[in-house]
Write an enzyme that holds these catalytic residues in place. Structure first.
Site, PDB file in Angstrom:
ATOM      1  CG  ASN A  72      -2.189   1.069   1.029  1.00 25.70           C
ATOM      2  OD1 ASN A  72      -1.935   2.123   0.638  1.00 25.70           O
ATOM      3  ND2 ASN A  72      -3.060   0.112   1.599  1.00 25.70           N
ATOM      4  CG  ASP A  73       1.942   3.110   4.056  1.00 22.34           C
ATOM      5  OD1 ASP A  73       0.431   3.622   3.429  1.00 22.34           O
ATOM      6  OD2 ASP A  73       1.501   2.281   4.956  1.00 22.34           O
ATOM      7  CB  VAL A  74       6.213   0.844  -0.497  1.00 16.75           C
ATOM      8  CG1 VAL A  74       6.745   0.574   0.386  1.00 16.75           C
ATOM      9  CG2 VAL A  74       5.282  -0.168  -1.373  1.00 16.75           C
TER      10      VAL A  74
END
Length: 463
Positions: free
Chosen positions: A391-393
């Site tokens: 998600n974040d990456v």
């Protein structure tokens, strides 16, 4: 065993530890590095057990038996998804060991041979035990907080309050002052006060850190545990512990620095705590934005007609244990002439190397796995990018939204691929930073909402 033979054995063990670190720096050599580390530790423990100064083996044998049994049970039962919590837990034990050894040395200095001719504790020993107990206490409580956040026992959101950094600074100055007083006059009150404050500052340093930065926290606590072990070594006069602790401490600090660069964080801020935390809170996106959903049949059709595919694994793959099915699908695509590679972010998952270990477990060829810097230029020429719970990456907010808690963090630029297949359980889930991924709502993204393992199995059947 003579002192010379003991020193030689410890030297061999230290050399094996260095070779172990060298091996662990590459997935291809990780297994060999692990074996060297085990051999080095076996030599170090064996050498210590034949020390002529040992007066009784009862407690030693009991401790080895308990530790061995507990370690074996945990090793067989722990899942890779819980490995970061396990590492944090082990760090806490190292920290507490340093505190207990330093306290024992302070209460019974004659047993440790650290008294000078006048019957007082040597100045050098006071400095060693003070630093050991402070670093150990910070490691212990910091690791407990990290474990609790990772395990979901407490909220993973940053805990912030006014004047937080000034309070940390004040406590740090008081600890330094008390250590200076202790080196001049080893009064019991100084020792116990700075020990208690060190336990407190360990909590205060970690609570303002959010889930998105937790991989760096684990790495930094690993470094702290190494320096704590080195402190134990100085107190016990054991050169093997000193060398081992210094290796762990320095390598952990270097790894933390590398990860800070990968996340666009300040290394100094990591050490001081509270990095990446802001008072504004995360800029959360709404989940009612229009998005495009697809099925396994749709995904298989796109993959069959692709010339190149890049797979980006994340924590969602680890939770679903989808790495083996993913590897099978990759081989099917290769058999059909599709070029398949894997893009790995330095902080994908919950600890460094998490994705590399899982892919190696599924026998994914090392040459197919590329780091962020290597793979990013190729996304623009890629037909399909498959994202599995990363998600974040992969969140474009890191480039586009200055208010985002991950702004400035280098990401895998999957949004540049012609088509993005994003596999996740539902649209409600968020990453460690607590924000939704802008990529979900991109025109070139197809959301595959299902368990990652089940979805990859269905795609494999269609292929």
């Amino acid at each position: 065993m003579s002192p010379n033979l003991t020193a030689l054995a410890y030297l061999v063990a230290s050399a094996l530890f260095i070779l172990a670190l060298r091996g662990l720096s590459s997935p291809a050599a990780a297994r060999r590095g692990n074996i060297m580390g085990i051999a080095g530790m076996a030599i170090a423990i064996g050498t210590t057990l034949v020390d002529p100064n040992i007066v009784s083996y009862g407690w030693i044998v009991a401790a080895i038996a308990v530790g061995g049994i507990v370690g074996t049970v945990i090793a067989y039962q722990i899942q890779m998804t819980a490995m970061p919590q396990l590492v944090a837990g082990f760090h806490s034990l190292v920290g507490m060991a340093a505190v207990l050894v330093a306290a024992a040395a302070f209460l019974s200095p004659e047993s440790f041979g650290i008294l000078n001719d006048s019957g007082a504790i040597k100045v050098a020993s006071r400095i060693e035990m003070a630093l050991g107990v402070v670093i150990g206490a910070i490691t212990f409580t910091g690791s407990i907080v990290a474990f609790s956040k990772l395990q979901g026992l407490v909220s993973g959101d940053p805990v912030l309050f006014p004047g937080q950094h000034w309070l940390n600074l004040a406590i740090g100055v008081v600890i330094a002052g008390l250590i200076a007083l202790f080196t001049q006059s080893p009064e019991p009150q100084w020792f116990w006060i700075f020990t208690a404050l060190a336990f407190l500052i360990g909590v205060l340093l970690i609570i303002p850190i959010g889930g998105a930065d937790m991989p760096v926290v684990i790495s930094m606590l690993n470094s702290y545990s190494g320096w704590a072990a080195a402190g134990i070594g100085f107190t016990l006069g054991n050169s093997a512990l000193i060398v081992t602790g210094a290796l762990v401490g320095s390598s952990g600090a270097i790894l933390s620095y590398i990860m800070c660069r990968a996340m666009n964080r300040s290394f100094i801020s990591v050490i001081l705590g509270g990095f990446g935390a802001t008072g504004d809170g995360p800029a959360k996106a709404k989940t009612d934005k229009p998005h495009k959903e697809g099925s396994a049949e749709d995904a298989a059709f796109l993959l069959k007609n692709a010339g190149s595919v890049i797979i980006v694994p994340g924590y969602g793959m680890a939770v679903a244990q989808a790495q083996h099915v993913l590897a099978e699908v990759s081989e099917k695509l290769k058999a059909q002439g599709v070029k398949v590679r894997y893009g790995i972010h330095p902080v994908a998952g919950r600890m460094p190397g998490h994705m590399n270990v899982l892919l190696a477990e599924a026998n994914v060829p090392y040459e197919d796995v590329e780091a962020l810097e290597e793979i990013n230029p190729d996304f623009a020429n890629t037909d399909v990018a498959i994202v599995i719970g990363a998600n974040d990456v992969t969140n474009p907010a890191a480039k586009n939204d200055p208010k985002s808690p991950i702004f400035g963090m280098p990401i895998l630029e999957v949004d540049k691929a012609k088509t993005v297949l994003f596999i996740k359980r539902s649209m409600k889930g968020v990453g460690y930073a607590g924000i939704h991924n802008e990529l979900f709502y991109s025109p070139n993204t197809m959301m595959l909402l299902a368990d990652a393992k089940k979805m990859m199995q269905d795609i494999g059947k269609e292929l």
